[in-house]
Each structure stands twice: as structure tokens, then as C-alpha cells.
Scaffold this active site. Structure first.
Site, PDB file in Angstrom:
ATOM      1  N   HIS A   1      15.943  -2.896  -3.854  1.00  0.00           N
ATOM      2  CA  HIS A   1      14.272  -2.496  -3.782  1.00  0.00           C
ATOM      3  C   HIS A   1      14.836  -1.497  -3.939  1.00  0.00           C
ATOM      4  CE1 HIS A   1      10.325  -2.194  -2.138  1.00  0.00           C
ATOM      5  NE2 HIS A   1      10.883  -1.223  -2.609  1.00  0.00           N
TER       6      HIS A   1
ATOM      7  N   HIS B   1      13.556   2.737  -5.848  1.00  0.00           N
ATOM      8  CA  HIS B   1      12.546   3.429  -6.414  1.00  0.00           C
ATOM      9  C   HIS B   1      13.612   4.693  -7.728  1.00  0.00           C
ATOM     10  CE1 HIS B   1       8.819   1.681  -4.965  1.00  0.00           C
ATOM     11  NE2 HIS B   1       9.091   1.745  -3.983  1.00  0.00           N
TER      12      HIS B   1
ATOM     13  N   LYS C   1       6.483  -8.112  -8.339  1.00  0.00           N
ATOM     14  CA  LYS C   1       6.644  -7.879  -7.544  1.00  0.00           C
ATOM     15  C   LYS C   1       4.508  -6.948  -6.988  1.00  0.00           C
ATOM     16  CE  LYS C   1       6.788  -3.882  -3.557  1.00  0.00           C
ATOM     17  NZ  LYS C   1       7.552  -3.137  -3.542  1.00  0.00           N
TER      18      LYS C   1
ATOM     19  N   HIS D   1       5.168  -6.200  -0.598  1.00  0.00           N
ATOM     20  CA  HIS D   1       4.680  -5.479   0.515  1.00  0.00           C
ATOM     21  C   HIS D   1       3.940  -5.709   0.805  1.00  0.00           C
ATOM     22  CE1 HIS D   1       4.458  -0.777   1.044  1.00  0.00           C
ATOM     23  NE2 HIS D   1       3.135  -1.584   1.871  1.00  0.00           N
TER      24      HIS D   1
ATOM     25  N   HIS E   1      11.221  -4.559   2.441  1.00  0.00           N
ATOM     26  CA  HIS E   1      11.393  -3.265   4.150  1.00  0.00           C
ATOM     27  C   HIS E   1      10.682  -3.450   4.795  1.00  0.00           C
ATOM     28  CE1 HIS E   1       7.485  -2.672   1.705  1.00  0.00           C
ATOM     29  NE2 HIS E   1       8.090  -2.065   0.152  1.00  0.00           N
TER      30      HIS E   1
ATOM     31  N   ASP F   1      14.988   0.946  -0.988  1.00  0.00           N
ATOM     32  CA  ASP F   1      13.481   1.768  -0.939  1.00  0.00           C
ATOM     33  C   ASP F   1      13.542   2.900  -0.855  1.00  0.00           C
ATOM     34  OD1 ASP F   1      10.944   1.298  -1.505  1.00  0.00           O
ATOM     35  OD2 ASP F   1      10.079   1.507   0.937  1.00  0.00           O
TER      36      ASP F   1
ATOM     37  N   HIS G   1      10.417  11.955  -4.269  1.00  0.00           N
ATOM     38  CA  HIS G   1       9.289  12.409  -4.052  1.00  0.00           C
ATOM     39  C   HIS G   1       9.620  13.955  -3.895  1.00  0.00           C
ATOM     40  CE1 HIS G   1       6.339   9.573  -3.955  1.00  0.00           C
ATOM     41  NE2 HIS G   1       6.739   9.127  -3.016  1.00  0.00           N
TER      42      HIS G   1
HETATM   43 ZN   LIG Z   1       9.176   0.811  -2.755  1.00  0.00          ZN
END
Ligand SMILES: [Zn+2]
Length: 349
Positions: free
Chosen positions: A14, A16, A104, A141, A179, A252, A256
Site C-alpha cells: 500500500h 502513494h 481500491k 479504506h 492500514h 501507506d 504531501h
Molecule cells: Zn493510503
């Protein structure tokens, strides 16, 4: 006391990566450590069809620095962003063509870039029924978005309100509860049988909710699902190190840029990729469970996804090093989890 840990090259189930310059900045952190990564589809717009996933996969592969150790073997595993209008035939085609590894499910508005998520499970039942037939995993999620539910309770409420009814309707659907952050989720997954698994992040094994407010508000420790009480962190550590094959590694890691975290309304996400594997190793050592580290990091995930385990090995050495303060340049710089802190396991070059 052991000074080296050698294990099959792990996978991150998992992660991003974002896109463009951010992708190029963060991808090497993951590709250096992991053989495969399940790539989240919450771009803007979301990756919700085969063409978009194929194009995104090509951008990821093109962003790998050729000189990076491990780059040649790194494989991004793509996911389809499930919306109320996802066509079951498109999911089936993506699966058949080897583009979609999984689908997802974001409840609409649960987290970063989830506005296109599912508003009602009933609307996506045709897709989910099709996936159950294919054996294709649904990555969830697991938080309700009802504003009346306390933010610290949203995962536990999701299990009773959404996940358990879904599993009763479709027992053959293979689900990864992503997560997990609560003892309720750990208990539910532990007793959930072979079609249910969960990923556990590095940061949820390390911090509890107090860390978010230690000495002042800590925006870089804000993520969703949010860190919970200490008893939940301890439950996660027991689950990860238990040897139970239902639990496996998923960072996860969610970058940012600093200005979007350090602001009046900061984004949710913790960027752990630059040291995630090393942090997991610390946790397993602290729990006297290094003998079960490879199962969590490298074996349980492929088994659930019905993929081969990786043949190459990686080695971590007991050698103090300092986690990077920052990854990426200028406006896009990201502050990693445990930035500037001393870690005791280091990836051998
Ligand atoms: Zn995530």
C-alpha cells in the site's frame, strides 16, 4: 544479539506515489527497498479505468532512476479506483490484461482525494460480485465518513456497519482492510478466515495519538486513519509480529509537500518511504520477533495476493544512521516520518 537481518526482498502492499515531480522525488525511496508496491489510484482525476492505470504504470516505470539499486526489478502493481459508476467489465478487462492487481474502495470523502469514492456499497455490488468470482482483492479504506461518528471511532464503526455486512453478503470476496489502527480491526481480521487480510503501517506501530499533540500540534504526524490510543498501538504490534499470515506490510507512505501540511487545514498523510523498512525492523526487534519479520514483510503479502515470493534478498545491518530531513526539492519538499532521527537498522548497499 544479531547484527544483520537478511530476508527475501519485501513488498509494500500500500503506497502513494502521486505523479510528475513528486513521483520522481519519492519513488526511489520505495524502489530501493521493495520489489513490488501496490500503488494507490487516488490521483486527480482518479485512476479508474484500464487506460489510466496503464499510463500511470508507464509513468512510474519511466520515473525509476536506472542507476538505482533494484530499479530494474521494481514492479508497480496497479489498482482501480472504485466509483459508484465503475463498470464490472472494465475491472474484468484490467484484471485479464494484467493491469489491475486489485480494486481500491474509498468511502466518499474518507481521506485525501477520495471525493469520487463510493457513496453506497449497494451501488458497487455488481463490481464486487464480479471480483469475488475472479478472486481479485478489494482493498478497503475502512472508515465511515458519517460526521456524527467520532474520528477516533470511524474504523471500528466501519467494521460493524459496512465491512461485516459486506462479507456476509459476499463471503467469497477477498478483502484487505488497509492500514488497520485499532484492536477491533485486529480482532476482526484475526478471526476472519482466509479471504480477509490487513496491512499495517510502520507509523501506526510507532506512534499513538498523543504524538500528534506532543508539545504542540504536529502536522507531519496527522494521517487517516488517525493514530489511536496506546492500547491500539500495542494490539497492532502484537498482530504484526504474531506470525498470523493475515497481517502484512503496507506503509501507506503518503507524501504531501511541506506547505500543504504546515497550514491551517493540513493534508492527511505520513511519508514513511525513506525509512519504512528500517522502522519495521526496529519494531520487530523491540518485540523480540525478528524471526517473524520476513513473514510479515515478504511472505504473507504474496500469499494473499497469490503472487510468487521474491527470490532476491536484502540485508539490513545494525548501523546507526540519520533518517533524511527532507525528500524532494523546493515547493515539493516532503518531511519524512522520523526525519532527522537516528535509526538503528540500515539497508546494506
Ligand atoms: Zn493510503
Amino acid at each position: 544479539m544479531t547484527d544483520t537481518i537478511t530476508l527475501r526482498r519485501p513488498d509494500d502492499w500500500h503506497v502513494h506515489f502521486r505523479d510528475d515531480a513528486m513521483l520522481r522525488a519519492v519513488l526511489p525511496c520505495t524502489a530501493r527497498r521493495f520489489a513490488r508496491a501496490v500503488v494507490m489510484p487516488n490521483l486527480v482525476p482518479p485512476v479508474s479505468d484500464v487506460a489510466a492505470a496503464r499510463a500511470y504504470r508507464e509513468r512510474i516505470v519511466a520515473a525509476l532512476p536506472p542507476e538505482l539499486p533494484g530499479a530494474a526489478e521494481f514492479t508497480p502493481l496497479m489498482t482501480c479506483y472504485l466509483t459508484d459508476t465503475t463498470d464490472p467489465a472494465e475491472v474484468a478487462r484490467g484484471h485479464a490484461e494484467g493491469v489491475f492487481t486489485a480494486v481500491k474502495l474509498y468511502p466518499a470523502h474518507a481521506t485525501t482525494h477520495s471525493a469520487h469514492g463510493v457513496t453506497d456499497i449497494d451501488r458497487v455490488m455488481p463490481v464486487l460480485e464480479h471480483m469475488a468470482g475472479l478472486g481479485m482483492p478489494l482493498l478497503v479504506h475502512g472508515e465511515v465518513t458519517d460526521p456524527d461518528v467520532d474520528v477516533f471511532d470511524r474504523e471500528a464503526v466501519f467494521i460493524g456497519r459496512v465491512l461485516d455486512p459486506l462479507r456476509r453478503r459476499l463471503p467469497d470476496l477477498r478483502i484487505v482492510l488497509e492500514h488497520v489502527t485499532t484492536e477491533e480491526a485486529v480482532a476482526y481480521v484475526s478471526g476472519g478466515g482466509p479471504n480477509l487480510a490487513a496491512t499495517i503501517t510502520a507509523h501506526h506501530l510507532v506512534i499513538n495519538r498523543n504524538a500528534i499533540f506532543a508539545g504542540g500540534i504536529r502536522p507531519h504526524l496527522y494521517c487517516l486513519p488517525i493514530a489511536k490510543r496506546e492500547k491500539h498501538r500495542l494490539a497492532l504490534r502484537r498482530a504484526a509480529t504474531s506470525g498470523n499470515p493475515a497481517f502484512f506490510l503496507g506503509t501507506d507512505s503518503a507524501p504531501h509537500a511541506v506547505p500543504t501540511k504546515e497550514t491551517a487545514c493540513g493534508c492527511a498523510g505520513i511519508f514513511s518511504a525513506p525509512a519504512a523498512l528500517e522502522i519495521y525492523a526496529e519494531v520487530f526487534e523491540e518485540e523480540a520477533a525478528l524471526d517473524r519479520f520476513e513473514a510479515f514483510a515478504s511472505l504473507n503479502g504474496p500469499k494473499f495476493y497469490r503472487l510468487p515470493v521474491n527470490e532476491r534478498r536484502v540485508t539490513l545491518r545494525r548501523e546507526a544512521w540519520t533518517a533524511p530531513q527532507s525528500v524532494g526539492e523546493g515547493d515539493l519538499a516532503v518531511q519524512p516520518f522520523r526525519a532527522g532521527e537516528t535509526l538503528r537498522w540500515r539497508l546494506a548497499s
